[in-house]
Design a protein around this motif. Structure first.
Motif, mmCIF file in Angstrom:
data_model
loop_
_atom_site.group_PDB
_atom_site.id
_atom_site.type_symbol
_atom_site.label_atom_id
_atom_site.label_comp_id
_atom_site.label_asym_id
_atom_site.label_seq_id
_atom_site.Cartn_x
_atom_site.Cartn_y
_atom_site.Cartn_z
ATOM 1 N N TRP A 126 -38.155 55.424 47.336
ATOM 2 C CA TRP A 126 -37.640 54.272 46.591
ATOM 3 C C TRP A 126 -37.421 54.616 45.126
ATOM 4 O O TRP A 126 -36.370 54.310 44.550
ATOM 5 N N VAL A 127 -38.388 55.269 44.509
ATOM 6 C CA VAL A 127 -38.263 55.621 43.091
ATOM 7 C C VAL A 127 -37.116 56.613 42.880
ATOM 8 O O VAL A 127 -36.320 56.488 41.948
ATOM 9 N N ALA A 128 -37.021 57.616 43.761
ATOM 10 C CA ALA A 128 -35.918 58.573 43.650
ATOM 11 C C ALA A 128 -34.573 57.885 43.879
ATOM 12 O O ALA A 128 -33.584 58.188 43.198
ATOM 13 N N GLY A 129 -34.537 56.955 44.821
ATOM 14 C CA GLY A 129 -33.301 56.222 45.093
ATOM 15 C C GLY A 129 -32.840 55.433 43.881
ATOM 16 O O GLY A 129 -31.646 55.399 43.559
ATOM 17 N N TRP A 130 -33.788 54.779 43.197
ATOM 18 C CA TRP A 130 -33.432 54.041 41.983
ATOM 19 C C TRP A 130 -32.917 54.996 40.909
ATOM 20 O O TRP A 130 -31.921 54.716 40.240
ATOM 21 N N ALA A 131 -33.559 56.146 40.742
ATOM 22 C CA ALA A 131 -33.124 57.105 39.728
ATOM 23 C C ALA A 131 -31.703 57.591 40.012
ATOM 24 O O ALA A 131 -30.881 57.713 39.094
ATOM 25 N N ASN A 132 -31.408 57.851 41.268
ATOM 26 C CA ASN A 132 -30.072 58.317 41.618
ATOM 27 C C ASN A 132 -29.024 57.220 41.436
ATOM 28 O O ASN A 132 -27.894 57.487 41.010
ATOM 29 N N LEU A 133 -29.418 55.977 41.732
ATOM 30 C CA LEU A 133 -28.502 54.855 41.514
ATOM 31 C C LEU A 133 -28.248 54.666 40.017
ATOM 32 O O LEU A 133 -27.101 54.463 39.594
ATOM 33 N N ARG A 134 -29.305 54.725 39.226
ATOM 34 C CA ARG A 134 -29.160 54.602 37.760
ATOM 35 C C ARG A 134 -28.228 55.688 37.216
ATOM 36 O O ARG A 134 -27.368 55.433 36.370
ATOM 37 N N SER A 135 -28.399 56.902 37.722
ATOM 38 C CA SER A 135 -27.566 58.010 37.257
ATOM 39 C C SER A 135 -26.102 57.772 37.580
ATOM 40 O O SER A 135 -25.216 58.032 36.760
ATOM 41 N N ARG A 136 -25.847 57.273 38.791
ATOM 42 C CA ARG A 136 -24.474 57.068 39.240
ATOM 43 C C ARG A 136 -23.812 55.905 38.514
ATOM 44 O O ARG A 136 -22.671 56.004 38.062
ATOM 45 N N LEU A 137 -24.534 54.785 38.381
ATOM 46 C CA LEU A 137 -23.933 53.574 37.825
ATOM 47 C C LEU A 137 -23.841 53.601 36.311
ATOM 48 O O LEU A 137 -22.872 53.104 35.729
ATOM 49 N N PHE A 138 -24.865 54.165 35.659
ATOM 50 C CA PHE A 138 -24.941 54.076 34.205
ATOM 51 C C PHE A 138 -24.798 55.436 33.506
ATOM 52 O O PHE A 138 -24.846 55.499 32.275
ATOM 53 N N GLY A 139 -24.644 56.517 34.283
ATOM 54 C CA GLY A 139 -24.509 57.830 33.673
ATOM 55 C C GLY A 139 -25.745 58.256 32.915
ATOM 56 O O GLY A 139 -25.644 58.877 31.852
ATOM 57 N N LEU A 140 -26.937 57.948 33.475
ATOM 58 C CA LEU A 140 -28.198 58.237 32.791
ATOM 59 C C LEU A 140 -29.158 59.039 33.667
ATOM 60 O O LEU A 140 -30.229 58.545 34.035
ATOM 61 N N PRO A 141 -28.820 60.270 34.004
ATOM 62 C CA PRO A 141 -29.814 61.107 34.674
ATOM 63 C C PRO A 141 -30.898 61.518 33.688
ATOM 64 O O PRO A 141 -30.623 61.716 32.496
ATOM 65 N N TYR A 142 -32.125 61.623 34.161
ATOM 66 C CA TYR A 142 -33.226 62.084 33.318
ATOM 67 C C TYR A 142 -33.355 63.604 33.434
ATOM 68 O O TYR A 142 -32.766 64.247 34.296
ATOM 69 N N GLY A 143 -34.204 64.168 32.579
ATOM 70 C CA GLY A 143 -34.362 65.610 32.535
ATOM 71 C C GLY A 143 -34.887 66.223 33.810
ATOM 72 O O GLY A 143 -34.615 67.395 34.094
ATOM 73 N N ASP A 144 -35.663 65.453 34.598
ATOM 74 C CA ASP A 144 -36.197 66.031 35.829
ATOM 75 C C ASP A 144 -35.141 66.171 36.921
ATOM 76 O O ASP A 144 -35.427 66.681 38.002
ATOM 77 N N GLN A 145 -33.903 65.741 36.648
ATOM 78 C CA GLN A 145 -32.796 65.962 37.566
ATOM 79 C C GLN A 145 -31.986 67.207 37.195
ATOM 80 O O GLN A 145 -31.022 67.538 37.886
ATOM 81 N N GLY A 146 -32.402 67.876 36.138
ATOM 82 C CA GLY A 146 -31.661 69.038 35.667
ATOM 83 C C GLY A 146 -30.374 68.628 34.971
ATOM 84 O O GLY A 146 -29.856 67.518 35.169
ATOM 85 N N LEU A 147 -29.857 69.506 34.143
ATOM 86 C CA LEU A 147 -28.577 69.251 33.486
ATOM 87 C C LEU A 147 -27.815 70.566 33.391
ATOM 88 O O LEU A 147 -28.300 71.544 32.821
ATOM 89 N N LEU A 148 -26.625 70.591 33.975
ATOM 90 C CA LEU A 148 -25.706 71.723 33.891
ATOM 91 C C LEU A 148 -24.624 71.336 32.903
ATOM 92 O O LEU A 148 -23.874 70.373 33.135
#
Length: 226
Positions: A126-148
């Protein structure tokens, strides 16, 4: 022609997690993607430095501030692209192929990985799902998702700010065209397990909200430690 990607990893007493993180990077070496490994440390008192140097990393050190560490690490890196990872993040097998394809077809856009926790159960999903949704909808991935990110885009955005908290959010808010890569970053669940999944998730969301409304990173960091 040199390999295109510099791996940048911030550390602070990371001897338990760093070896496995480095092991998961090996397929990038085999694929000819990785030019160098830069470990940017905040004053570790354990075996972090020995582990990094045994892996052939360039060692950068300074004050323990993740934003400052990342800024120093990227300044030391020589590649045309940076892949920024936390020391407790394991990239899923197949990541090198996904990154290589993005470098060829992604038109230079910055990218991040889907988040997964190294834990089973409803709450990690659930927590990972929310993080992925936040990243997709708002363009806000956190550092623990990596950044290329391409060096030119990183520099145009001003790089990581030298701040104690929310350095990842500060940078990605200045980026455009963020892309989700088709593989996962598997991060440690220890902090969530210690604090409680709901409590930690609620605190992270509240911290993001306060940062968005102008509370300083220094004040947020002091509150976060409590």
């Amino acid at each position: 022609m040199p390999a295109p990607v510099s791996i940048v990893i911030p550390t602070l007493n990371a001897e338990e997690e760093l070896p496995a993180t480095l092991e998961h990077l090996m397929e990038g070496l085999a694929a000819g993607l990785i030019r160098e490994l830069v470990v940017t440390d905040g004053g570790s008192a354990d075996a972090t430095r020995a582990i990094a140097q045994a892996a052939g990393a360039e060692w950068v050190t300074g004050a323990p501030s993740r934003g400052g560490q990342l800024r120093r690490g990227c300044a030391a890196a020589k590649g045309g692209w940076f892949l920024v990872l936390h020391a407790d993040t394991h990239l899923e097998p197949g990541w090198a192929k996904a990154v290589a394809q993005h470098l060829q077809e992604g038109q230079g856009s910055p990218a991040y990985f889907r988040l997964r926790f190294r834990a089973r159960g409803l709450m990690p999903a659930w927590v990972a799902g929310w993080a992925n949704l936040r990243s997709r909808l708002f363009g806000l991935p956190y550092g623990d998702q990596g950044l290329l990110i391409r060096r030119a885009a990183y520099e145009a955005a001003g790089g990581y700010p030298d701040q104690l908290l929310m350095e990842d959010v500060a940078l990605v808010r200045r980026l455009h065209g963020l892309t989700a890569l088709p593989c996962a970053a598997l991060t440690s669940a220890v902090r969530y397990q210690r604090a409680g999944w709901l409590r930690r998730g609620r605190r992270n969301l509240w911290t993001l909200a306060k940062y968005t409304f102008g509370v300083s990173p220094e004040k947020l960091a002091a509150q976060y430690r409590k």
